[in-house]
Structure formats: C-alpha cells, structure tokens
Design a protein around this motif. Sequence first.
Motif, PDB file in Angstrom:
ATOM      1  N   ASP A  28       0.857  -1.160  -0.089  1.00  0.00           N
ATOM      2  CA  ASP A  28       0.118  -0.022  -0.027  1.00  0.00           C
ATOM      3  C   ASP A  28       0.842   1.204   0.187  1.00  0.00           C
ATOM      4  OD1 ASP A  28      -2.469  -1.563  -0.078  1.00  0.00           O
ATOM      5  OD2 ASP A  28      -2.535  -1.440   2.186  1.00  0.00           O
ATOM      6  N   GLN A  29       1.968   1.363   0.682  1.00  0.00           N
ATOM      7  CA  GLN A  29       2.671   2.559   0.919  1.00  0.00           C
ATOM      8  C   GLN A  29       3.547   2.609  -0.207  1.00  0.00           C
ATOM      9  OE1 GLN A  29       4.637   2.848   4.702  1.00  0.00           O
ATOM     10  NE2 GLN A  29       2.862   2.393   5.905  1.00  0.00           N
ATOM     11  N   PHE A  30       4.118   1.514  -0.817  1.00  0.00           N
ATOM     12  CA  PHE A  30       4.883   1.615  -1.978  1.00  0.00           C
ATOM     13  C   PHE A  30       3.951   2.066  -3.272  1.00  0.00           C
ATOM     14  CE2 PHE A  30       6.422  -0.311  -5.913  1.00  0.00           C
ATOM     15  CZ  PHE A  30       7.933  -0.052  -5.887  1.00  0.00           C
ATOM     16  N   LEU A  31       2.946   1.809  -3.560  1.00  0.00           N
ATOM     17  CA  LEU A  31       1.986   2.117  -4.490  1.00  0.00           C
ATOM     18  C   LEU A  31       1.600   3.759  -4.199  1.00  0.00           C
ATOM     19  CD1 LEU A  31      -0.462  -0.848  -5.250  1.00  0.00           C
ATOM     20  CD2 LEU A  31       1.845  -0.248  -6.250  1.00  0.00           C
ATOM     21  N   HIS A  32       1.619   3.996  -3.114  1.00  0.00           N
ATOM     22  CA  HIS A  32       1.269   5.507  -2.591  1.00  0.00           C
ATOM     23  C   HIS A  32       2.128   6.189  -3.045  1.00  0.00           C
ATOM     24  CE1 HIS A  32       0.184   8.937  -0.596  1.00  0.00           C
ATOM     25  NE2 HIS A  32       1.526   9.075   0.083  1.00  0.00           N
ATOM     26  N   CYS A  33       3.800   5.687  -2.855  1.00  0.00           N
ATOM     27  CA  CYS A  33       4.837   6.645  -3.689  1.00  0.00           C
ATOM     28  C   CYS A  33       4.716   6.809  -4.860  1.00  0.00           C
ATOM     29  CB  CYS A  33       6.076   5.976  -2.960  1.00  0.00           C
ATOM     30  SG  CYS A  33       6.452   6.144  -1.261  1.00  0.00           S
ATOM     31  N   ALA A  34       4.381   5.474  -5.515  1.00  0.00           N
ATOM     32  CA  ALA A  34       4.385   5.464  -7.264  1.00  0.00           C
ATOM     33  C   ALA A  34       3.310   6.550  -7.815  1.00  0.00           C
ATOM     34  CB  ALA A  34       4.174   4.448  -7.680  1.00  0.00           C
ATOM     35  N   ASN A  35       2.160   6.519  -6.909  1.00  0.00           N
ATOM     36  CA  ASN A  35       1.042   7.142  -7.518  1.00  0.00           C
ATOM     37  C   ASN A  35       1.088   8.773  -7.117  1.00  0.00           C
ATOM     38  OD1 ASN A  35      -0.790   5.176  -8.768  1.00  0.00           O
ATOM     39  ND2 ASN A  35      -1.167   4.492  -6.889  1.00  0.00           N
ATOM     40  N   ARG A  36       1.579   9.103  -6.002  1.00  0.00           N
ATOM     41  CA  ARG A  36       1.940  10.454  -5.737  1.00  0.00           C
ATOM     42  C   ARG A  36       2.875  10.901  -6.807  1.00  0.00           C
ATOM     43  NH1 ARG A  36       2.560  14.033  -3.826  1.00  0.00           N
ATOM     44  NH2 ARG A  36       3.711  14.247  -1.614  1.00  0.00           N
ATOM     45  N   THR A  37       3.915  10.383  -6.979  1.00  0.00           N
ATOM     46  CA  THR A  37       4.929  10.587  -8.110  1.00  0.00           C
ATOM     47  C   THR A  37       4.401  10.801  -9.453  1.00  0.00           C
ATOM     48  OG1 THR A  37       6.803   9.351  -6.706  1.00  0.00           O
ATOM     49  CG2 THR A  37       7.222  10.128  -9.187  1.00  0.00           C
ATOM     50  N   TRP A  40       2.408  14.116  -9.375  1.00  0.00           N
ATOM     51  CA  TRP A  40       3.499  15.188  -9.938  1.00  0.00           C
ATOM     52  C   TRP A  40       3.973  15.423 -10.849  1.00  0.00           C
ATOM     53  CZ3 TRP A  40       8.585  15.174 -10.375  1.00  0.00           C
ATOM     54  CH2 TRP A  40       9.227  16.529 -10.170  1.00  0.00           C
ATOM     55  N   ALA A  41       4.207  14.174 -11.483  1.00  0.00           N
ATOM     56  CA  ALA A  41       5.091  14.246 -12.791  1.00  0.00           C
ATOM     57  C   ALA A  41       4.389  14.180 -14.278  1.00  0.00           C
ATOM     58  CB  ALA A  41       5.967  13.087 -12.801  1.00  0.00           C
ATOM     59  N   ILE A  49       7.240  15.599 -16.162  1.00  0.00           N
ATOM     60  CA  ILE A  49       8.733  15.443 -15.533  1.00  0.00           C
ATOM     61  C   ILE A  49       9.182  14.092 -15.757  1.00  0.00           C
ATOM     62  CG2 ILE A  49      10.250  15.723 -13.640  1.00  0.00           C
ATOM     63  CD1 ILE A  49       8.861  18.284 -14.741  1.00  0.00           C
ATOM     64  N   THR A  50      10.242  13.848 -16.466  1.00  0.00           N
ATOM     65  CA  THR A  50      10.725  12.611 -16.605  1.00  0.00           C
ATOM     66  C   THR A  50      12.453  12.295 -16.029  1.00  0.00           C
ATOM     67  OG1 THR A  50      11.911  13.083 -18.904  1.00  0.00           O
ATOM     68  CG2 THR A  50       9.630  12.060 -18.675  1.00  0.00           C
ATOM     69  N   SER A  51      12.604  13.072 -15.127  1.00  0.00           N
ATOM     70  CA  SER A  51      13.832  13.103 -14.599  1.00  0.00           C
ATOM     71  C   SER A  51      13.904  12.516 -13.198  1.00  0.00           C
ATOM     72  CB  SER A  51      14.510  14.766 -14.309  1.00  0.00           C
ATOM     73  OG  SER A  51      15.602  14.555 -13.588  1.00  0.00           O
ATOM     74  N   LYS A  52      14.328  11.447 -12.799  1.00  0.00           N
ATOM     75  CA  LYS A  52      14.242  10.667 -11.529  1.00  0.00           C
ATOM     76  C   LYS A  52      14.885  11.519 -10.582  1.00  0.00           C
ATOM     77  CE  LYS A  52      14.617   6.302 -13.853  1.00  0.00           C
ATOM     78  NZ  LYS A  52      15.408   5.128 -14.098  1.00  0.00           N
ATOM     79  N   SER A  53      16.053  12.288 -10.793  1.00  0.00           N
ATOM     80  CA  SER A  53      16.504  13.177  -9.694  1.00  0.00           C
ATOM     81  C   SER A  53      15.714  14.157  -9.663  1.00  0.00           C
ATOM     82  CB  SER A  53      18.009  13.571 -10.354  1.00  0.00           C
ATOM     83  OG  SER A  53      17.849  14.327 -11.438  1.00  0.00           O
ATOM     84  N   LYS A  54      14.988  15.027 -10.490  1.00  0.00           N
ATOM     85  CA  LYS A  54      14.178  16.109  -9.937  1.00  0.00           C
ATOM     86  C   LYS A  54      12.973  15.571  -9.262  1.00  0.00           C
ATOM     87  CE  LYS A  54      15.110  19.155 -14.130  1.00  0.00           C
ATOM     88  NZ  LYS A  54      14.360  19.740 -15.325  1.00  0.00           N
ATOM     89  N   ALA A  55      12.292  14.364  -9.466  1.00  0.00           N
ATOM     90  CA  ALA A  55      11.446  13.718  -8.814  1.00  0.00           C
ATOM     91  C   ALA A  55      11.724  13.459  -7.571  1.00  0.00           C
ATOM     92  CB  ALA A  55      10.831  12.451  -9.590  1.00  0.00           C
ATOM     93  N   GLU A  56      13.205  12.803  -7.273  1.00  0.00           N
ATOM     94  CA  GLU A  56      13.444  12.459  -5.760  1.00  0.00           C
ATOM     95  C   GLU A  56      13.541  13.776  -5.032  1.00  0.00           C
ATOM     96  OE1 GLU A  56      17.057  10.739  -3.589  1.00  0.00           O
ATOM     97  OE2 GLU A  56      16.832   9.865  -5.654  1.00  0.00           O
ATOM     98  N   LYS A  57      14.239  14.621  -5.561  1.00  0.00           N
ATOM     99  CA  LYS A  57      14.688  16.012  -5.086  1.00  0.00           C
ATOM    100  C   LYS A  57      13.308  16.679  -4.454  1.00  0.00           C
ATOM    101  CE  LYS A  57      17.115  20.313  -5.402  1.00  0.00           C
ATOM    102  NZ  LYS A  57      17.902  21.135  -6.159  1.00  0.00           N
ATOM    103  N   ILE A  82       8.292   7.075 -12.539  1.00  0.00           N
ATOM    104  CA  ILE A  82       9.040   7.962 -13.614  1.00  0.00           C
ATOM    105  C   ILE A  82       9.314   7.303 -14.718  1.00  0.00           C
ATOM    106  CG2 ILE A  82      11.106   9.246 -14.217  1.00  0.00           C
ATOM    107  CD1 ILE A  82       9.215  10.936 -12.337  1.00  0.00           C
ATOM    108  N   GLU A  83       9.692   6.002 -14.628  1.00  0.00           N
ATOM    109  CA  GLU A  83       9.856   5.142 -15.698  1.00  0.00           C
ATOM    110  C   GLU A  83       8.408   5.063 -16.677  1.00  0.00           C
ATOM    111  OE1 GLU A  83      11.153   1.673 -14.042  1.00  0.00           O
ATOM    112  OE2 GLU A  83      13.324   2.033 -13.985  1.00  0.00           O
ATOM    113  N   ALA A  84       7.254   5.059 -15.942  1.00  0.00           N
ATOM    114  CA  ALA A  84       6.036   4.753 -16.611  1.00  0.00           C
ATOM    115  C   ALA A  84       5.559   6.128 -17.223  1.00  0.00           C
ATOM    116  CB  ALA A  84       5.016   4.360 -15.518  1.00  0.00           C
ATOM    117  N   VAL A  85       5.916   7.367 -16.674  1.00  0.00           N
ATOM    118  CA  VAL A  85       5.813   8.354 -17.236  1.00  0.00           C
ATOM    119  C   VAL A  85       6.380   8.725 -18.381  1.00  0.00           C
ATOM    120  CG1 VAL A  85       5.746  10.937 -16.899  1.00  0.00           C
ATOM    121  CG2 VAL A  85       4.723   9.419 -15.067  1.00  0.00           C
TER     122      VAL A  85
END
Length: 422
Positions: A28-37, A40-41, A49-57, A82-85
């Motif tokens: 549940d928490q892992f998918l939350h991280c993915a869906n929140r990202t 945002w992206a 946004i397709t930059s992993k570093s920007k997303a993480e920052k 980000i890979e899916a986006v």
Amino acid sequence: MDDAPRCTVPIKLDVPGESRGDLHQTKDQFLHCANRTSDWAWRYDDYCITSKSKAEKALYGELREETNLTANLVQKGIRRAIEAVTGGVEKLKQGEKTSQPYFDSWSVVYDKRSATFNGDHATLSTPNGRLTAEYVLPPKDEREDTPFGRYYASDDWDASNATLQYDEQADEFYLHVTLKNPDYKVESEHQEVESRDEAPENGVVLGVDLNVTGAFAVTSTGEFIGSADSLTHKRDEYERRRGRLQQTGTRSAHLTIQSIGSRFLDWSLDWLHNRANDLIEEAHNADVDGIIFENLDHIRENIANSSKFQQWTSVTFVELVEYKVESTELFVDLVNPAYTSQRCSYCGFTHEDNRDDKHFKCQDCGYEVNADYNAAKNIAVRYCGYIHRGQKSRGGWATSQLALKSGTLNVNGDYTPTKLSG
C-alpha cells in the motif's frame, strides 16, 4: 548500460501469519509513493517530468514522512512512476493515445539494499522492520532441473533484485527474483568476448569518512567535502526558532513551525544532494571503481548521543550516493569500521592515543595528519584487505588499491604515482 543476460525465477514464500499484514502494508505504501509521483510528474498543461533526480528531490522528503518505508523503497516507488511517465511521454510523441499512469496491481520492487536473497529464505524490508520468509521449494534431489536449481542456486548467476507479488485467489506470496550472469561480456564489432580470467585484476576504491564536526565527508584522496559544522549551525537555528514559536502556542505559530520545518527539510536534502554530487565528481576525477563507507549501523551507533538529525544526514547521504551511482559504473560498498580512527594509515600501528580530536599522530612512527583523512584511508585499506584475503569484490577483481592524493596504494604498501599527461 549493463547488457549481462538476465532471467527471472519465481519463488513461493512461506510468510508467517502474523507477518502477512506487514507485506500488504508495504504494498500500500509503495504504491502510494508511485501514484504520488505520477500525480506530480504527469502535467498536460505544462510538461511531464521524466527526470528521476528531479522527482526524488521534490518528493523524497515528503514521501519519507508520509510512509514508514525505508529510503530505498521510497526511491524505488519514485523510479517506477517516472519510468512509466517516460513511457507515456514517448507514446504521446509518437501520436499514440495514453493517460496518466496509475498503479493498483499488487507488487513491490526490492533490491539488495532492501532485501537479502539467501539459499533458502529472503529477508524483506517492511514498515515494521525486516521480515524473514522461508522459500517453499521441492525436495533437494528434485531441484536440479528446476529454474531455482539451474539459476538461483548456481554460482554463475547473482540475484540483483526482485518483485514481490501476491496471488489473491490462492492467498500466496511470490518473490520473482531477477538474476544476472556477472561474467558475461558484451561482444562488440571490434572486441571479442572476454572470459572471467581476462577480467581486470585490480580495481581502485575511494575511502570516505563521515563526520558530525569539521568536514562532513573526507576522502582518501584528501578531498574535504562540505562543512558538518555549518550543517549543525543551520539545524540549531531552526531548533531555536521552533522553540520560540512553540512557546507562543498560537495556531499561527503552529502553522509557521510546519512551514519552516518543511523548508528546512527541503534545504537539508538539497544540501546532501549537492555534497553527494561533489563526492561522485571526486570519484570520477580520481578514476576509481568504487566508493567505500563505514557500515551504516556503526554510523548510527557512533553518533547515537548526537541528534537524530545528524544520524539522518549521514545515513541519508550514503543512500543518496548509492542511488546516484546506479546509472554509472561506480559502486558503493561498506566495511567494518573498527579502529579506523585509531589505526595509523602509514605504518598500521593501532592505539587510542593516536587520535586527539581532528589531529592524528602515530605513537609508533610519528606520522601526523588530519584524523579524518587518516580514517578515510583506513576505510579504503580495509576494503582492499577484504579483497586481498579472497572476498569477492563488486568488480570481480583479484586485488584492489586505494586512491590517494597523487596515486594509488595496494594492501602490501606498494605505491603507484599518478601518471602525468604531456
């Protein structure tokens, strides 16, 4: 790009009843991280946004607060989105119809920092700590002709990562372990395939000592990165301001505390990102293969009497470096830190009187140097010693050297100066 051949072996897990909820909570928490990202992206009105570093920052700090996941699992959730986006953006460029990625299928991505893959069981990180799950395997005499026997149990294949999945109808958990053959070499048009015997005999590593005073990170090449004192000063300023606002006790003061806390966390993460970039740049400049830190458990214990913030900065810094080198040829590894601050990196004599705060003077040979620089060299020396005694290195080397200011040194004390161009 790593072109080594890969295969995936599904392994059924025997998860204790009291621990099954932990895995569902992890999902549940892992998918939350993915869906929140993904939220945002994915930006139709601006740009995706397709930059992993920007997303993480932008999201890492918030997602760590919103979940109880380890840093690595949060990063994996961000990366999955980000890979899916990125895939969606490519479809849009080609004129294909697509929509914002949404993640609801039962899966969690693990690697060696969030899981261990053993001969008969795995340990998996969850919001409630590590969970041990035994493998459900056929009898030993029947395993040889199974994927588990041919690949997972073979010395020729290494487990690199895995995806945890759940069969709802059968109420069973499966770990789909991805394995790769580390001895494989890509054959190019002008290069024949190399065998293991032709692999590099020697690698070079950079030792790094982390501190809560003085320089934040000191390398075995003599590079002093960042100021731990200024970081602590910034934290103290924040704590003093928060204390004054808490005494006020108004709703407005409470909202201000939340605001400045968020800004301070963002600033801290940005500072750590920049220092991680500085370290990686030094590693590239020194032309090393790996970056070596002290074991993270020791980092926590060593500063247990200091603030949790100082513990967090050290551990997060190592995690950021690990994350940033994933797309490079560099690797990160850890060593037992025992006596690295007391050992003389010149002669090997170890005594508690050798170090006095930031000054190191060997009581045996008289060698004097900055204490953190001496410790950084010892960290690298210890890793070289591991390889010298036969431990398998990340690069498959037979020997290893440590990077110094003007050359390299091996475990036997043989020095090789840096070759000057021109």
